[in-house]
Design a protein around this motif. Structure first.
Motif, PDB file in Angstrom:
ATOM      1  N   ASP A 137       0.828  -1.226  -0.116  1.00 53.52           N
ATOM      2  CA  ASP A 137      -0.084   0.093  -0.106  1.00 53.52           C
ATOM      3  C   ASP A 137       0.780   1.378  -0.034  1.00 53.52           C
ATOM      4  N   ARG A 138       1.639   1.619  -1.276  1.00 50.26           N
ATOM      5  CA  ARG A 138       2.310   2.740  -1.357  1.00 50.26           C
ATOM      6  C   ARG A 138       2.404   2.987  -2.839  1.00 50.26           C
ATOM      7  N   PRO A 139       2.616   4.079  -3.177  1.00 46.91           N
ATOM      8  CA  PRO A 139       2.619   4.782  -4.763  1.00 46.91           C
ATOM      9  C   PRO A 139       3.587   3.672  -5.370  1.00 46.91           C
ATOM     10  N   LEU A 140       3.099   3.191  -6.601  1.00 49.13           N
ATOM     11  CA  LEU A 140       3.526   2.191  -7.213  1.00 49.13           C
ATOM     12  C   LEU A 140       4.485   2.856  -8.308  1.00 49.13           C
ATOM     13  N   GLN A 141       5.763   2.367  -8.529  1.00 48.36           N
ATOM     14  CA  GLN A 141       6.586   3.239  -9.459  1.00 48.36           C
ATOM     15  C   GLN A 141       7.072   2.376 -10.496  1.00 48.36           C
ATOM     16  N   GLU A 142       7.038   2.899 -11.833  1.00 49.96           N
ATOM     17  CA  GLU A 142       7.146   2.373 -12.946  1.00 49.96           C
ATOM     18  C   GLU A 142       8.499   1.386 -12.926  1.00 49.96           C
ATOM     19  N   SER A 143       9.374   1.714 -12.169  1.00 49.86           N
ATOM     20  CA  SER A 143      10.419   0.749 -11.949  1.00 49.86           C
ATOM     21  C   SER A 143      10.237  -0.403 -10.850  1.00 49.86           C
ATOM     22  N   ASP A 144       9.006  -0.462 -10.264  1.00 45.36           N
ATOM     23  CA  ASP A 144       8.815  -1.757  -9.580  1.00 45.36           C
ATOM     24  C   ASP A 144       8.701  -2.882 -10.345  1.00 45.36           C
ATOM     25  N   ARG A 255      -4.725   8.235  -3.846  1.00 44.93           N
ATOM     26  CA  ARG A 255      -5.496   6.859  -3.093  1.00 44.93           C
ATOM     27  C   ARG A 255      -6.788   6.983  -2.480  1.00 44.93           C
ATOM     28  N   VAL A 256      -7.775   6.254  -3.125  1.00 48.87           N
ATOM     29  CA  VAL A 256      -8.854   6.446  -2.612  1.00 48.87           C
ATOM     30  C   VAL A 256      -9.415   4.950  -2.187  1.00 48.87           C
ATOM     31  N   THR A 257     -10.263   4.574  -1.153  1.00 50.84           N
ATOM     32  CA  THR A 257     -10.776   3.470  -0.717  1.00 50.84           C
ATOM     33  C   THR A 257     -11.887   2.974  -1.672  1.00 50.84           C
ATOM     34  N   VAL A 258     -12.041   1.744  -1.803  1.00 58.30           N
ATOM     35  CA  VAL A 258     -13.440   1.481  -2.709  1.00 58.30           C
ATOM     36  C   VAL A 258     -14.720   1.782  -1.799  1.00 58.30           C
ATOM     37  N   PHE A 288      -4.179  -3.225  -3.310  1.00 55.51           N
ATOM     38  CA  PHE A 288      -3.940  -1.999  -3.237  1.00 55.51           C
ATOM     39  C   PHE A 288      -3.542  -1.306  -4.634  1.00 55.51           C
ATOM     40  N   TYR A 289      -3.948  -0.435  -4.973  1.00 55.35           N
ATOM     41  CA  TYR A 289      -3.504   0.325  -6.030  1.00 55.35           C
ATOM     42  C   TYR A 289      -3.462   1.826  -6.033  1.00 55.35           C
ATOM     43  N   HIS A 290      -2.132   2.451  -6.247  1.00 60.63           N
ATOM     44  CA  HIS A 290      -1.848   3.877  -6.040  1.00 60.63           C
ATOM     45  C   HIS A 290      -0.774   4.083  -6.768  1.00 60.63           C
ATOM     46  N   ALA A 291      -0.919   4.991  -7.582  1.00 65.17           N
ATOM     47  CA  ALA A 291       0.293   5.305  -8.585  1.00 65.17           C
ATOM     48  C   ALA A 291       1.115   6.478  -8.063  1.00 65.17           C
ATOM     49  N   ALA A 292       2.439   6.072  -8.424  1.00 63.03           N
ATOM     50  CA  ALA A 292       3.480   7.221  -8.395  1.00 63.03           C
ATOM     51  C   ALA A 292       3.312   7.931  -9.568  1.00 63.03           C
TER      52      ALA A 292
END
Length: 326
Positions: A137-144, A255-258, A288-292
Protein backbone atom coordinates in the motif's frame (compact mmCIF):
# COMPACT_ATOMS: atom_id res chain seq x y z
CA UNK A 1 -7.63 12.96 -49.19
CA UNK A 2 -4.39 11.12 -48.52
CA UNK A 3 -1.89 13.03 -46.39
CA UNK A 4 1.82 13.07 -47.23
CA UNK A 5 4.67 12.75 -44.75
CA UNK A 6 5.17 16.53 -45.02
CA UNK A 7 1.60 17.37 -44.03
CA UNK A 8 0.97 19.46 -40.91
CA UNK A 9 -1.90 17.05 -40.19
CA UNK A 10 -0.35 13.84 -38.84
CA UNK A 11 -2.14 10.48 -39.03
CA UNK A 12 -2.98 8.20 -36.11
CA UNK A 13 -4.34 4.65 -36.34
CA UNK A 14 -6.59 3.64 -33.44
CA UNK A 15 -7.17 -0.09 -32.95
CA UNK A 16 -10.16 -1.12 -30.88
CA UNK A 17 -11.63 2.05 -32.27
CA UNK A 18 -15.24 1.29 -31.34
CA UNK A 19 -14.35 0.63 -27.71
CA UNK A 20 -14.61 2.80 -24.62
CA UNK A 21 -11.06 4.23 -24.69
CA UNK A 22 -10.71 4.01 -28.47
CA UNK A 23 -13.64 6.35 -29.09
CA UNK A 24 -12.37 8.80 -26.46
CA UNK A 25 -8.98 8.83 -28.20
CA UNK A 26 -10.60 9.40 -31.61
CA UNK A 27 -12.42 12.47 -30.31
CA UNK A 28 -9.26 13.90 -28.74
CA UNK A 29 -7.00 13.35 -31.75
CA UNK A 30 -9.60 14.69 -34.19
CA UNK A 31 -10.10 17.92 -32.22
CA UNK A 32 -6.31 18.32 -32.04
CA UNK A 33 -6.07 18.28 -35.84
CA UNK A 34 -4.86 14.74 -36.47
CA UNK A 35 -6.17 12.59 -39.30
CA UNK A 36 -7.79 9.65 -37.49
CA UNK A 37 -8.01 6.15 -38.97
CA UNK A 38 -9.97 3.57 -36.98
CA UNK A 39 -9.90 -0.21 -36.94
CA UNK A 40 -12.48 -2.07 -34.88
CA UNK A 41 -15.82 -3.84 -34.67
CA UNK A 42 -18.48 -1.33 -35.64
CA UNK A 43 -20.74 -1.36 -38.69
CA UNK A 44 -20.81 2.41 -39.07
CA UNK A 45 -21.79 4.46 -42.08
CA UNK A 46 -19.30 7.09 -43.23
CA UNK A 47 -21.34 9.76 -41.43
CA UNK A 48 -21.46 7.71 -38.22
CA UNK A 49 -17.71 7.16 -38.36
CA UNK A 50 -17.08 10.88 -38.80
CA UNK A 51 -19.41 11.64 -35.89
CA UNK A 52 -17.32 9.22 -33.78
CA UNK A 53 -14.15 11.10 -34.74
CA UNK A 54 -12.84 9.02 -37.65
CA UNK A 55 -11.75 10.23 -41.06
CA UNK A 56 -11.47 6.62 -42.22
CA UNK A 57 -13.05 3.56 -40.63
CA UNK A 58 -12.41 -0.16 -41.17
CA UNK A 59 -14.86 -2.60 -39.60
CA UNK A 60 -12.46 -5.42 -38.73
CA UNK A 61 -10.35 -6.89 -35.98
CA UNK A 62 -6.58 -6.60 -35.76
CA UNK A 63 -5.70 -9.23 -38.35
CA UNK A 64 -2.94 -9.42 -40.92
CA UNK A 65 -5.50 -9.13 -43.71
CA UNK A 66 -7.17 -6.02 -42.27
CA UNK A 67 -3.83 -4.34 -41.58
CA UNK A 68 -2.51 -5.06 -45.08
CA UNK A 69 -5.51 -3.12 -46.33
CA UNK A 70 -4.03 -0.10 -44.54
CA UNK A 71 -0.56 -0.49 -46.04
CA UNK A 72 -1.12 2.65 -48.12
CA UNK A 73 -0.64 4.68 -44.92
CA UNK A 74 3.06 3.76 -44.88
CA UNK A 75 5.29 6.71 -44.04
CA UNK A 76 2.20 8.86 -43.47
CA UNK A 77 1.42 6.97 -40.26
CA UNK A 78 2.82 8.90 -37.30
CA UNK A 79 1.27 7.09 -34.33
CA UNK A 80 -0.80 4.06 -33.35
CA UNK A 81 -3.06 4.11 -30.28
CA UNK A 82 -3.33 0.35 -29.77
CA UNK A 83 -6.54 0.16 -27.71
CA UNK A 84 -7.66 -3.27 -28.94
CA UNK A 85 -7.36 -5.84 -26.16
CA UNK A 86 -9.24 -8.13 -23.84
CA UNK A 87 -10.46 -5.72 -21.17
CA UNK A 88 -11.68 -8.12 -18.49
CA UNK A 89 -9.83 -9.80 -15.62
CA UNK A 90 -12.69 -12.33 -15.09
CA UNK A 91 -12.69 -13.20 -18.81
CA UNK A 92 -8.94 -13.86 -18.69
CA UNK A 93 -9.52 -16.29 -15.80
CA UNK A 94 -12.39 -18.08 -17.57
CA UNK A 95 -10.94 -18.05 -21.12
CA UNK A 96 -7.17 -17.53 -20.78
CA UNK A 97 -6.23 -18.70 -24.28
CA UNK A 98 -8.74 -16.48 -26.06
CA UNK A 99 -7.81 -13.57 -23.77
CA UNK A 100 -4.16 -14.15 -24.72
CA UNK A 101 -4.99 -14.00 -28.42
CA UNK A 102 -7.09 -10.85 -27.96
CA UNK A 103 -4.22 -9.10 -26.18
CA UNK A 104 -0.82 -10.60 -26.94
CA UNK A 105 -1.57 -12.33 -30.23
CA UNK A 106 -3.06 -9.31 -31.98
CA UNK A 107 -0.21 -7.11 -30.74
CA UNK A 108 2.34 -9.42 -32.36
CA UNK A 109 0.37 -9.16 -35.62
CA UNK A 110 0.21 -5.35 -35.37
CA UNK A 111 3.93 -4.97 -34.63
CA UNK A 112 4.88 -7.19 -37.55
CA UNK A 113 2.76 -5.02 -39.86
CA UNK A 114 4.38 -1.85 -38.49
CA UNK A 115 7.87 -3.35 -38.79
CA UNK A 116 7.30 -3.79 -42.51
CA UNK A 117 5.21 -0.74 -43.37
CA UNK A 118 5.59 1.99 -40.73
CA UNK A 119 8.70 1.44 -38.56
CA UNK A 120 8.74 5.14 -37.68
CA UNK A 121 5.25 5.18 -36.13
CA UNK A 122 5.06 5.65 -32.37
CA UNK A 123 3.03 2.90 -30.67
CA UNK A 124 1.00 4.19 -27.72
CA UNK A 125 -0.23 1.24 -25.69
CA UNK A 126 -2.81 1.46 -22.86
CA UNK A 127 -1.23 -1.03 -20.47
CA UNK A 128 -2.56 -1.51 -16.94
CA UNK A 129 -1.75 -1.28 -13.26
CA UNK A 130 -2.53 -5.01 -13.32
CA UNK A 131 1.14 -5.54 -14.19
CA UNK A 132 1.97 -4.56 -10.59
CA UNK A 133 -0.51 -7.11 -9.22
CA UNK A 134 0.04 -7.94 -5.56
CA UNK A 135 1.77 -4.82 -4.24
CA UNK A 136 2.19 -2.95 -0.96
CA UNK A 137 0.00 0.00 0.00
CA UNK A 138 2.29 2.71 -1.39
CA UNK A 139 2.67 4.67 -4.64
CA UNK A 140 3.71 2.20 -7.32
CA UNK A 141 6.71 3.19 -9.42
CA UNK A 142 7.27 2.27 -13.06
CA UNK A 143 10.57 0.72 -11.91
CA UNK A 144 8.80 -1.68 -9.54
CA UNK A 145 9.05 -5.31 -10.72
CA UNK A 146 5.85 -6.70 -12.27
CA UNK A 147 3.92 -9.07 -10.01
CA UNK A 148 0.61 -9.84 -11.81
CA UNK A 149 -2.03 -12.04 -10.14
CA UNK A 150 -4.27 -12.77 -13.16
CA UNK A 151 -3.80 -13.85 -16.78
CA UNK A 152 -4.99 -10.33 -17.68
CA UNK A 153 -2.01 -8.84 -15.84
CA UNK A 154 0.44 -11.37 -17.26
CA UNK A 155 -0.81 -10.62 -20.78
CA UNK A 156 -0.20 -6.90 -20.26
CA UNK A 157 3.37 -7.67 -19.18
CA UNK A 158 3.84 -9.80 -22.30
CA UNK A 159 2.68 -6.96 -24.53
CA UNK A 160 5.11 -4.57 -22.85
CA UNK A 161 7.89 -7.10 -23.50
CA UNK A 162 6.87 -7.35 -27.16
CA UNK A 163 6.97 -3.57 -27.48
CA UNK A 164 10.43 -3.49 -25.86
CA UNK A 165 11.66 -6.23 -28.21
CA UNK A 166 10.47 -4.43 -31.34
CA UNK A 167 11.95 -1.15 -30.13
CA UNK A 168 15.34 -2.78 -29.47
CA UNK A 169 15.45 -5.05 -32.52
CA UNK A 170 13.56 -3.09 -35.19
CA UNK A 171 13.62 0.53 -34.01
CA UNK A 172 9.85 0.79 -33.39
CA UNK A 173 9.34 3.54 -30.78
CA UNK A 174 6.70 2.84 -28.14
CA UNK A 175 5.16 4.12 -24.91
CA UNK A 176 3.20 1.88 -22.55
CA UNK A 177 0.86 3.87 -20.32
CA UNK A 178 0.06 1.85 -17.21
CA UNK A 179 -3.43 3.13 -16.61
CA UNK A 180 -4.99 2.60 -13.22
CA UNK A 181 -8.82 2.67 -12.88
CA UNK A 182 -10.26 4.32 -16.01
CA UNK A 183 -13.93 5.31 -15.73
CA UNK A 184 -16.44 7.62 -17.37
CA UNK A 185 -19.65 7.71 -19.43
CA UNK A 186 -19.90 4.73 -21.76
CA UNK A 187 -18.22 2.21 -19.47
CA UNK A 188 -20.72 -0.64 -19.06
CA UNK A 189 -18.62 -2.98 -16.93
CA UNK A 190 -16.52 -3.11 -13.77
CA UNK A 191 -17.21 -1.69 -10.33
CA UNK A 192 -18.92 1.63 -11.06
CA UNK A 193 -21.29 0.18 -13.68
CA UNK A 194 -22.33 -2.70 -11.47
CA UNK A 195 -22.61 -0.45 -8.41
CA UNK A 196 -24.64 2.26 -10.14
CA UNK A 197 -27.23 -0.27 -11.31
CA UNK A 198 -27.56 -1.69 -7.84
CA UNK A 199 -27.64 1.69 -6.11
CA UNK A 200 -30.37 2.86 -8.49
CA UNK A 201 -32.48 -0.24 -7.87
CA UNK A 202 -33.97 1.15 -4.67
CA UNK A 203 -32.95 -1.92 -2.68
CA UNK A 204 -30.97 -1.56 0.55
CA UNK A 205 -28.55 -2.65 1.84
CA UNK A 206 -26.23 -3.37 -1.09
CA UNK A 207 -23.35 -5.76 -0.35
CA UNK A 208 -20.13 -5.67 -2.39
CA UNK A 209 -17.06 -7.91 -2.55
CA UNK A 210 -14.03 -7.18 -0.39
CA UNK A 211 -13.60 -5.21 2.80
CA UNK A 212 -14.08 -1.73 1.36
CA UNK A 213 -10.56 -0.76 2.42
CA UNK A 214 -9.02 -1.81 -0.88
CA UNK A 215 -7.57 1.22 -2.67
CA UNK A 216 -7.86 2.38 -6.25
CA UNK A 217 -6.51 5.33 -8.22
CA UNK A 218 -9.09 6.77 -10.65
CA UNK A 219 -8.63 8.57 -13.96
CA UNK A 220 -11.47 9.81 -16.18
CA UNK A 221 -11.53 8.40 -19.72
CA UNK A 222 -11.27 11.88 -21.23
CA UNK A 223 -8.10 12.48 -19.23
CA UNK A 224 -6.75 9.05 -20.26
CA UNK A 225 -7.27 9.95 -23.93
CA UNK A 226 -5.75 13.38 -23.36
CA UNK A 227 -2.62 11.76 -21.90
CA UNK A 228 -2.24 9.48 -24.93
CA UNK A 229 -2.61 12.49 -27.24
CA UNK A 230 -0.11 14.49 -25.17
CA UNK A 231 2.50 11.73 -25.42
CA UNK A 232 1.94 11.44 -29.18
CA UNK A 233 2.28 15.20 -29.64
CA UNK A 234 5.38 15.29 -27.43
CA UNK A 235 7.17 12.66 -29.53
CA UNK A 236 6.05 14.34 -32.77
CA UNK A 237 7.46 17.66 -31.58
CA UNK A 238 10.76 16.15 -30.40
CA UNK A 239 11.51 13.01 -32.41
CA UNK A 240 14.42 10.86 -31.27
CA UNK A 241 16.67 8.59 -33.31
CA UNK A 242 16.94 6.10 -30.43
CA UNK A 243 13.90 3.84 -30.28
CA UNK A 244 12.95 2.37 -26.92
CA UNK A 245 9.95 1.48 -24.81
CA UNK A 246 9.00 4.18 -22.32
CA UNK A 247 6.79 3.37 -19.32
CA UNK A 248 4.54 5.89 -17.59
CA UNK A 249 1.75 5.53 -15.05
CA UNK A 250 -1.57 7.06 -16.05
CA UNK A 251 -3.51 8.01 -12.93
CA UNK A 252 -4.47 10.82 -10.57
CA UNK A 253 -1.85 9.84 -8.00
CA UNK A 254 -4.56 9.90 -5.31
CA UNK A 255 -5.35 6.90 -3.09
CA UNK A 256 -9.09 6.30 -2.62
CA UNK A 257 -10.69 3.33 -0.85
CA UNK A 258 -13.43 1.35 -2.57
CA UNK A 259 -15.73 2.21 0.34
CA UNK A 260 -15.17 5.94 -0.21
CA UNK A 261 -15.68 5.86 -3.99
CA UNK A 262 -18.94 3.91 -3.59
CA UNK A 263 -20.17 6.43 -1.01
CA UNK A 264 -19.37 9.25 -3.42
CA UNK A 265 -21.08 7.44 -6.28
CA UNK A 266 -24.21 6.87 -4.18
CA UNK A 267 -24.26 10.58 -3.30
CA UNK A 268 -23.89 11.56 -6.97
CA UNK A 269 -26.73 9.18 -7.89
CA UNK A 270 -28.93 10.42 -5.07
CA UNK A 271 -29.16 6.89 -3.65
CA UNK A 272 -29.80 6.39 0.09
CA UNK A 273 -28.83 2.69 -0.04
CA UNK A 274 -26.64 1.35 2.76
CA UNK A 275 -23.32 0.04 1.44
CA UNK A 276 -21.85 -3.12 2.95
CA UNK A 277 -18.95 -5.47 2.16
CA UNK A 278 -18.78 -9.26 2.48
CA UNK A 279 -15.04 -9.53 3.21
CA UNK A 280 -14.50 -11.95 0.28
CA UNK A 281 -11.70 -11.07 -2.15
CA UNK A 282 -12.34 -12.16 -5.74
CA UNK A 283 -9.61 -13.90 -7.75
CA UNK A 284 -7.46 -11.44 -9.67
CA UNK A 285 -8.38 -8.43 -7.49
CA UNK A 286 -5.30 -6.84 -5.86
CA UNK A 287 -5.82 -5.08 -2.54
CA UNK A 288 -3.95 -1.86 -3.24
CA UNK A 289 -3.51 0.34 -6.30
CA UNK A 290 -1.94 3.79 -5.92
CA UNK A 291 0.23 5.35 -8.63
CA UNK A 292 3.42 7.31 -8.41
CA UNK A 293 2.96 10.00 -11.06
CA UNK A 294 6.32 11.77 -11.17
CA UNK A 295 7.09 10.50 -14.70
CA UNK A 296 3.71 11.65 -15.93
CA UNK A 297 4.26 15.11 -14.47
CA UNK A 298 7.81 15.20 -15.87
CA UNK A 299 6.28 14.58 -19.31
CA UNK A 300 4.36 17.83 -18.81
CA UNK A 301 0.88 16.51 -18.15
CA UNK A 302 -1.60 16.24 -15.26
CA UNK A 303 -5.28 15.19 -15.15
CA UNK A 304 -7.84 18.00 -15.31
CA UNK A 305 -10.99 16.17 -14.14
CA UNK A 306 -11.39 15.66 -10.39
CA UNK A 307 -12.99 12.51 -9.02
CA UNK A 308 -15.98 14.57 -7.81
CA UNK A 309 -16.50 16.03 -11.29
CA UNK A 310 -15.99 12.67 -12.94
CA UNK A 311 -18.42 10.81 -10.69
CA UNK A 312 -21.07 13.48 -11.26
CA UNK A 313 -20.51 13.08 -14.99
CA UNK A 314 -20.72 9.30 -14.74
CA UNK A 315 -23.81 9.37 -12.49
CA UNK A 316 -25.68 11.60 -14.95
CA UNK A 317 -24.96 9.13 -17.76
CA UNK A 318 -25.55 6.01 -15.63
CA UNK A 319 -29.04 7.11 -14.60
CA UNK A 320 -30.10 7.13 -18.25
CA UNK A 321 -28.09 4.05 -19.23
CA UNK A 322 -29.67 1.89 -16.53
CA UNK A 323 -33.23 2.87 -17.45
CA UNK A 324 -35.15 -0.10 -18.88
CA UNK A 325 -35.66 0.00 -22.63
CA UNK A 326 -39.13 1.33 -23.63
Amino acid sequence: MRQTSNTPFPTVLITGGAGFLGQACARRFRVAGWRVVGLGHGRWTADEARAAGYDRWVNAGVTAEALEGLADLGQDLHAVAHCASNGSVPYSLEHPLDAYERTVGITAVLLDYLRRHAPQAMVLYPSSAAVYGAAPDRPLQESDPPNPVSPYGFHKVMVEQLLAAHAACFGQPAVAVRFFSIYGPGLRKQLLWDASGRLLSGESPQTFFGTGEETRDWIHVDDAAALILHLADRVKAKPTSQARLDLVNGASGKRVTVREVLKRLALALGSPAEIRFNGTVRAGDPRFYHAAVQRMHAAGWSPSITLEQGLADYALWARKAHLPAP
